[in-house]
Design an enzyme around this catalytic site. Sequence first.
Site, PDB file in Angstrom:
ATOM      1  N   ASN A  46       0.957  -1.168  -0.085  1.00 56.04           N
ATOM      2  CA  ASN A  46      -0.151   0.060   0.111  1.00 56.04           C
ATOM      3  C   ASN A  46       0.883   1.040  -0.113  1.00 56.04           C
ATOM      4  O   ASN A  46       1.771   1.429   0.742  1.00 56.04           O
ATOM      5  CB  ASN A  46      -0.743  -0.070   1.123  1.00 56.04           C
ATOM      6  N   HIS A  74     -15.851   2.033   6.848  1.00 58.42           N
ATOM      7  CA  HIS A  74     -15.801   0.721   6.246  1.00 58.42           C
ATOM      8  C   HIS A  74     -16.783  -0.019   6.356  1.00 58.42           C
ATOM      9  O   HIS A  74     -17.705  -0.351   7.633  1.00 58.42           O
ATOM     10  CB  HIS A  74     -14.453  -0.021   7.164  1.00 58.42           C
ATOM     11  N   GLN A 133      -2.212   6.894  -1.726  1.00 56.24           N
ATOM     12  CA  GLN A 133      -2.372   7.923  -0.880  1.00 56.24           C
ATOM     13  C   GLN A 133      -1.279   9.027  -0.752  1.00 56.24           C
ATOM     14  O   GLN A 133      -0.071   8.739  -1.173  1.00 56.24           O
ATOM     15  CB  GLN A 133      -2.851   7.519   0.527  1.00 56.24           C
ATOM     16  N   CYS A 191      -4.727  -2.621   3.528  1.00 48.53           N
ATOM     17  CA  CYS A 191      -5.288  -1.389   3.946  1.00 48.53           C
ATOM     18  C   CYS A 191      -5.280  -1.750   5.300  1.00 48.53           C
ATOM     19  O   CYS A 191      -6.122  -2.469   5.869  1.00 48.53           O
ATOM     20  CB  CYS A 191      -6.873  -1.455   3.310  1.00 48.53           C
ATOM     21  N   GLY A 192      -4.493  -0.993   5.959  1.00 53.85           N
ATOM     22  CA  GLY A 192      -4.339  -0.807   7.525  1.00 53.85           C
ATOM     23  C   GLY A 192      -5.729  -0.627   8.266  1.00 53.85           C
ATOM     24  O   GLY A 192      -6.001  -1.440   9.134  1.00 53.85           O
ATOM     25  N   THR A 193      -6.585   0.378   7.841  1.00 56.50           N
ATOM     26  CA  THR A 193      -7.707   0.716   8.527  1.00 56.50           C
ATOM     27  C   THR A 193      -8.599  -0.477   8.129  1.00 56.50           C
ATOM     28  O   THR A 193      -9.579  -0.792   8.919  1.00 56.50           O
ATOM     29  CB  THR A 193      -8.234   2.067   8.282  1.00 56.50           C
ATOM     30  N   GLY A 194      -8.655  -0.915   6.972  1.00 51.90           N
ATOM     31  CA  GLY A 194      -9.683  -1.999   6.573  1.00 51.90           C
ATOM     32  C   GLY A 194      -9.160  -3.552   7.402  1.00 51.90           C
ATOM     33  O   GLY A 194     -10.124  -3.990   7.703  1.00 51.90           O
ATOM     34  N   ASN A 216     -15.111   2.281   2.473  1.00 48.25           N
ATOM     35  CA  ASN A 216     -14.213   1.201   1.885  1.00 48.25           C
ATOM     36  C   ASN A 216     -14.858  -0.001   2.119  1.00 48.25           C
ATOM     37  O   ASN A 216     -15.606  -0.401   3.135  1.00 48.25           O
ATOM     38  CB  ASN A 216     -13.000   1.308   2.838  1.00 48.25           C
ATOM     39  N   CYS A 253      -5.530   6.505   7.563  1.00 44.40           N
ATOM     40  CA  CYS A 253      -4.930   5.563   6.933  1.00 44.40           C
ATOM     41  C   CYS A 253      -3.979   4.755   7.686  1.00 44.40           C
ATOM     42  O   CYS A 253      -2.963   5.276   8.180  1.00 44.40           O
ATOM     43  CB  CYS A 253      -4.071   6.127   5.715  1.00 44.40           C
ATOM     44  N   ASN A 299      -6.791  10.689  -0.728  1.00 47.30           N
ATOM     45  CA  ASN A 299      -6.737   9.456  -1.495  1.00 47.30           C
ATOM     46  C   ASN A 299      -6.397   9.809  -2.823  1.00 47.30           C
ATOM     47  O   ASN A 299      -6.439  10.878  -3.543  1.00 47.30           O
ATOM     48  CB  ASN A 299      -8.431   8.975  -1.494  1.00 47.30           C
ATOM     49  N   ASN A 328     -12.171   6.592   9.077  1.00 44.58           N
ATOM     50  CA  ASN A 328     -12.837   6.491   7.655  1.00 44.58           C
ATOM     51  C   ASN A 328     -13.846   5.529   7.727  1.00 44.58           C
ATOM     52  O   ASN A 328     -13.677   4.290   8.528  1.00 44.58           O
ATOM     53  CB  ASN A 328     -11.718   6.532   6.644  1.00 44.58           C
ATOM     54  N   GLU A 361     -10.850   0.174  -1.804  1.00 48.16           N
ATOM     55  CA  GLU A 361     -10.506   1.352  -0.951  1.00 48.16           C
ATOM     56  C   GLU A 361     -11.310   2.496  -1.782  1.00 48.16           C
ATOM     57  O   GLU A 361     -11.262   2.782  -2.729  1.00 48.16           O
ATOM     58  CB  GLU A 361      -9.146   1.668  -0.778  1.00 48.16           C
ATOM     59  N   ARG A 362     -12.052   3.373  -0.964  1.00 47.33           N
ATOM     60  CA  ARG A 362     -12.721   4.446  -1.427  1.00 47.33           C
ATOM     61  C   ARG A 362     -11.669   5.442  -1.915  1.00 47.33           C
ATOM     62  O   ARG A 362     -10.916   5.900  -1.482  1.00 47.33           O
ATOM     63  CB  ARG A 362     -13.537   5.190  -0.024  1.00 47.33           C
TER      64      ARG A 362
END
Length: 284
Positions: free
Chosen positions: A13, A164, A47, A223-226, A196, A76, A67, A162, A214-215
């Site tokens: 990423n 998800h 990003q 995707c870390g937040t994912g 996302n 992120c 993004n 963000n 990812e959005r």
Amino acid sequence: MSRTFLKMNGLGNDFVVVQTLTQSFEPTPEEIRAIAKRGEGGIGCDQVIAIDPPKAEGASAYVRFWNADGEETGACGNGTRCVAWLLMQSAGKTEVAFDTVAGRLSGVAAGEKLVTVDMGPPRLAWNQIPLAEEMDTAQVELQVGPTGAPLVQAPVCVSMGNPHVVFFVDAPVSDDFAAKVGGQVEHHPLFPEGVNVGFAHIERRDHIRLKVWERGAGLTAACGTGACAAQVAAVRRGLTDRKAKVEFESGALTIEWRESDGHVIMTGPVSMDFAGKLPEAVAA
């Protein structure tokens, strides 16, 4: 005036990172898209990240994320690890805290180019995601595909700064499947700010395999937040323990939804790819 950037990645990423201590950085959406474009004059990234001087006591910086489509975003996860590593390296410290629009985040060195970050608590209320209408975010009334034979259905929604949505699937999905379904769900009317889209397969109670659309960026290597959202979603459904490995095709993160304070803790690698100069047209 030319401006130096750093190209970094976390599990593939990838990010263009700009430090703004002596020169402000206020890019337009068009300029972000030009930086993020792969090939044909762009640098190429998922990003763009700006590391600004701190705005509050106790923080080492204020950090902004965009993004690839030019829209500013709140958080992120893989980028947060990269920022934490840079700030620790520049200060000669093993821990650091910095602020974002999504709140204060902190990082701790966990090994050679390995960083643990505290992503804070997840937001679980419908209007915190946000959703367009009130509903139970642990069992959302949404399905994709024909009635009676949906491709995916009944996801969990989580905000990690963000939005998800996490669908649980019986087997790991293909890139084509993730792109087809993710592209539809990203702009679904239920998600007024977009979303996302994660597809999570539970291997064991301590192991999730995940793919994320990812959005504003599309299909990304990781995707870390994912990963954080998938682990929180799995715990809410009783599918995993509080700590689990979340695996992408590019590698794995360790995610813990800590019971003591409700914070989500992420550990994973960072990589420095190269340094360069932004094109003059987008350096201001």
